[in-house]
Motif scaffolding. Structure first.
Motif: not given
Lengths: 497, 477
Positions: B75-90, B105-111, B396-401
């Protein structure tokens, strides 16, 4: 909510709140998931066409914890499915409705290698690539190299007996695992295998590898490590047709050369790979072969020259030789991103894994093209040409009415075409959910019965990854064949997406 | 269900200014069309279905995702988050605590953006989801309070300077009393401790005077550039700004630092506080338009990546959409510009081994990995080392820390362990947040620099003394 597509004993228990609480106590509360939101993200593996939401996901960190979860499942008769990184391409990690998913993603310990004996013990959640990374300093590596190796776990490799581009010369996972600690479906913990591949008595290790999680969960794996070859040479040869590339492959094998890898990509696959990786594949060619030769330097050079000649004789229009390790890695990165890069050219895809005799390549490709145009869909081709393992990617858009069905139908028809041609429905991805219904095309009832008996010896009550490999009337309809709507689907009781 | 009552209705939530004191209300063009919601999302730029569909669920993002690396929970991975976006949108899942927690929980690091073979634009997806959460999810009082405090402090150099200068925030801002009164003290100390530990001791640094409004090029002018002073940057890394100005001038740039410039809004933007970010973006565009520059140079990766997205942020604003796009096109990280210009100023040797840390918002978000290395390679006798596991965020990730101190600390320690494997004399990175984060966990004997500080030392011939006499004399080889 979708119901199970698989046959499970009707006595199957349910995951009650008390049971979830018990598991929270046995593990820790944060390692048990039961909320509907998070459960959704475990409903499929890399084949999103099959989806079932489980009742609970557990994240054990030790063999004892795996045994504890399996023990609860055995006691309550609850089906469970082990899951690694969820990169499988046959729906092998598809959860069972009301069942438990045992994620091994947190079991990522790597023990120090036994360098002299070229062995190392790792936990199932370690990725394939991390095994090689851990021993790179000793000039060793783990040979099986599925394209998803940077993500997929050794536990999953064992379940699927994964291969990869280099299995032509080096063999599959089963050739590179010495021993395993297993949690059996009755929660007992046993060790199979030993210090070498060859052991006295029945090869239980071999039986478990490739059993797709239906016999046991491996919680500790001792792998065989190989010394890196002295020299490696890699080339990409372009061909004006796939048939000519196929001729070159047959020519190479006929010349007595055993390349480390021979891979073929067609135009559509090249387009996706290039968009993703910019590995320098020619975009205007019908097919490209990636040929790699490794071994002692002198032998390597001689074979490599001969391979180039053979390619030219077969009509290759352009040969690119990797100048250094960096260029070689880039060529492989492009090839290995092929499936994952399909998002560049299509929103959804089914990938097949058929095996055919190499000599039938041209014929099969032509038939596939016909079938694709009949279905009005595109098919991209990437395959391990050296051993005739095809990976046709059937591209479709799930948002377009009827395309998923047509895609699945075409995909199944392609797999079955491979069987007709004297090959197999799967080379390395496993049967899983995706190809279970095609099993009777390949195996007689007796064959399947024997397989089921073996399975029952490990898992008499059928709780370990039920519904995979074996065709079931409920999954496949009365007779196996292309997908058709099941009466339960028509009545709205189950849904298949 | 409690989640239902905790949620705001769509119409009241939309366009809320979130309490930022200088955030502007959305213009008429920003108003969402009325009508049904897109599942859990409102209709003001929900995550794009097309972008979501680019994800084929292959999982190649998993090994580069810091939260998956730490937790191993899909769930706490990009794939999981995208999956939830899709489920959320639906509309198949609720915007509940789990849903929100997963995106928070996503740092927004864009790796994952770098790793994705299918070219999924997760950056655009997560940046669409965050404002949705801010608009449509009611945070707990403690969380809201803490976030409000962060955004009332960090973007304001004068407040930040005062806070840091007069001692620890915890005591001096009276937060202890405030939190005690609200009964939330028990939950917050980890976050506050994180904030306290993060801030460097200002008294140790020279409190740098304002950047000069104009610094002429040394020799003929090759380009007229504006420089972002930044907010946190200005207070804690004034010496980086000063070094940047000198280096740019030495390389033939007229350097303008508009007096009217304020915070660029990157912190707000990355936290989903869209109205605040929009207001700040407009102000910054105004400030730089007033001085007419060819290029806007940034020394903070997080700011630069945000400023390059102004065009998207202000796309609905008829007065600013085009100007924002023009502005974004002019933005360059300083290493990007210096590499593009090519060096003219002579260099002096700076002997030593430096570990280069790729800031996520430079490497992953802006695709700038070669340029800082190329620029550092112009310095004689400086050896630049790559850090193992370079693609993973330092936490660090913005205000993440500040808002997620525990995972941030684990990532920080992990990063520093890898840095130490390279046995560097110094660590170099191009982002204020990374500098503060790494500083916390790194051996105090190893100094940290922005690349431009090393260039400045090289051009001026000042002795940085990367290698102290008693320390590893063989390391220069």
């Amino acid at each position: 909510m979708s119901a199970q597509l698989v046959d499970v004993d009707h006595q199957a228990g349910v995951v009650t709140d008390e049971l979830a609480e018990e598991l929270r106590r046995r593990l820790t509360p944060d390692r048990i998931i039961t909320d509907e939101t998070r459960l959704r993200t475990f409903e499929c593996d890399a084949i999103t066409g099959y989806r079932v939401v489980p009742a609970l996901v557990a994240f054990p960190e030790t063999t004892e914890e795996v045994a504890a979860v399996v023990g609860v499942c055995a006691r309550e008769h609850i089906p469970y499915v082990a899951r690694g990184a969820g990169t499988g391409l046959s729906g092998g990690a598809l959860p069972v409705a009301e069942g438990i998913v045992i994620s091994l993603a947190r079991m990522r310990k790597v023990l120090p290698p036994d360098v002299d004996n070229q062995r190392m013990t790792v936990e199932p959640g370690v990725t394939n690539a991390d095994i090689s990374k851990a021993v790179a300093a000793h000039d060793l590596y783990f040979a099986p190299d599925p394209s998803s190796q940077i993500v997929c776990t050794i536990g999953g490799n064992i379940a699927e007996n994964s291969g990869g581009a280099h299995c032509l010369k080096y063999g599959f996972t089963t050739n590179h695992v010495y021993a395993m600690t297993l949690v059996l479906p009755d929660a007992s913990v046993v060790t199979v295998g030993g210090d070498g591949i060859e052991q006295c008595g029945p090869d239980l290790r071999g039986a478990v590898i490739g059993s797709e999680g239906t016999l046991a969960i491996a919680t500790s794996i001792t792998v065989r490590l190989l010394r890196k070859p002295e020299d490696v040479q890699t080339m990409v040869a372009d061909f004006p047709s796939a048939a000519q590339a196929g001729e070159a492959v047959s020519g190479i094998i006929a010349a007595g050369i055993v390349p480390a890898a021979v891979e073929m990509l067609d135009e559509l696959a090249i387009e996706a790979c290039e968009a993703a990786v910019h590995a320098g594949y020619s975009l205007d060619t019908a097919a490209a072969l990636v040929v790699e030769i490794d071994g002692p330097a002198a032998q390597c050079e001689e074979d490599f020259d001969r391979v180039q000649e053979i390619c030219q004789e077969a009509g290759s229009t352009h040969v690119r030789v990797a100048a250094d390790a960096g260029e070689r890695m880039l060529i492989w990165k492009g090839r290995k991103a092929a499936f994952a890069a399909m998002g560049r050219i299509s929103p959804d895809y089914f990938v097949q894994d058929g095996v055919i005799p190499r000599t039938k390549l041209g014929e099969v490709l032509a038939r596939m093209e016909e079938m694709a145009s009949e279905a009005g869909l595109r098919v991209a081709n990437v395959f391990h040409a050296g051993d005739g393992n095809l990976h046709p990617l059937v591209l479709y858009n799930a948002a377009t009415e009827g395309e998923s069905e047509r895609g699945e139908e075409l995909s199944t028809a392609i797999a079955e075409l491979c069987v007709e041609m004297g090959g197999s429905i799967t080379g390395e991805h496993g049967v899983g959910t995706d190809k279970a219904c095609s099993m009777p095309k390949m195996f007689s009832e007796d064959d399947l019965e024997v397989m089921k008996r073996l399975r029952a010896a490990f898992d008499p009550t059928g709780i370990s990854n039920p519904g995979k490999i074996f065709p079931t009337p409920r999954l496949c309809g009365e007779k196996p064949g292309p997908y058709r709507e099941h009466p339960l689907e028509a009545s709205g009781q189950i849904e298949r997406m | 269900m409690p989640q239902e009552t905790a949620r705001r209705s769509e119409d009241t939530g939309r366009g809320d200014t979130d309490g930022g004191d200088d955030s502007g209300a959305m213009t008429a063009g920003m108003q969402a069309e009325q009508g049904p919601v897109a599942g859990v999302f409102d209709l003001l730029h929900p995550p794009s279905g097309e972008l979501i569909d680019d994800c084929v669920h292959c999982g190649f993002c998993l090994p580069t995702c810091p939260t998956y690396l730490l937790e191993g929970i899909e769930t706490n991975s990009p794939r999981g988050r995208i999956y939830l976006m899709k489920a959320g949108k639906a509309g198949e899942v609720e915007m509940d605590e789990e849903f929100v927690g997963n995106f928070d929980a996503c740092l927004g690091c864009m790796a994952c953006v770098t790793a994705c073979p299918s070219g999924v634009k997760y950056d655009q997806l997560i940046e669409a989801v965050r404002p949705q959460i801010e608009r449509n999810w009611e945070r707990t009082r403690a969380d809201k309070l803490f976030r409000t405090m962060i955004f009332s402090l960090f973007p304001y150099p004068s407040r930040l300077r005062a806070a840091a200068f007069f001692g620890t925030l915890y005591q001096r801002l009276g937060l202890h009393r405030l939190l005690d009164a609200t009964g939330l003290l028990e939950r917050l100390p980890a976050r506050l401790r994180a904030m306290e530990a993060l801030l460097p001791d200002l008294s140790m640094r020279s409190v740098v005077a304002r950047q000069p409004a104009f610094t002429p090029a040394v020799g003929p002018s090759r380009r007229r550039v504006g420089i972002l002073s930044g907010c946190v940057q200005r207070v804690f890394f004034g010496d980086v700004n000063a070094a940047a100005t000198r280096v740019l001038a030495a390389e033939g740039c007229d350097v303008v630092a508009p007096r009217s410039q304020q915070c660029c809004g990157a912190l707000s933007s990355h936290a989903g506080r869209e109205p605040e970010a929009i207001a700040r973006a407009r102000n910054l565009i105004d400030a730089f338009e007033s001085v007419e520059v060819d290029t806007v140079v940034v020394t903070v990766a997080g700011c630069g990546s945000s400023m390059k997205e102004y065009g998207v942020l202000l796309r609905d604003d008829p007065d600013y959409a085009d100007r924002a796009a023009d502005f974004s096109a002019k933005v360059r990280d300083i290493s990007e510009l210096l590499d593009e210009l090519g060096s003219v100023a002579p260099r002096h040797p700076v002997p030593g081994r430096v570990a280069y840390h790729d800031a996520c918002h430079l490497g992953h978000a802006q695709g700038i990995t070669a340029q800082p290395r190329a620029v550092l390679a112009t310095i004689p006798e400086l050896r630049v080392l790559d850090i193992p596991e370079a693609e993973i965020c330092c936490g660090s990730a913005g205000i993440y820390n500040l808002v997620q101190p525990e995972p941030a600390e684990r990532l920080g320690r992990r990063k520093v362990e890898h840095i130490e494997e390279t046995r560097p004399d110094a660590v170099v990175t191009s982002n204020a947040g990374c500098l503060l984060q790494i500083r916390r966990y790194l051996d105090a004997g190893v100094p940290l620099f922005h690349p431009v500080q090393l260039l400045d030392a090289s051009i001026r011939g000042t002795d940085l003394s990367l290698i102290s006499a008693d320390q590893n004399p063989s390391s220069t080889t």
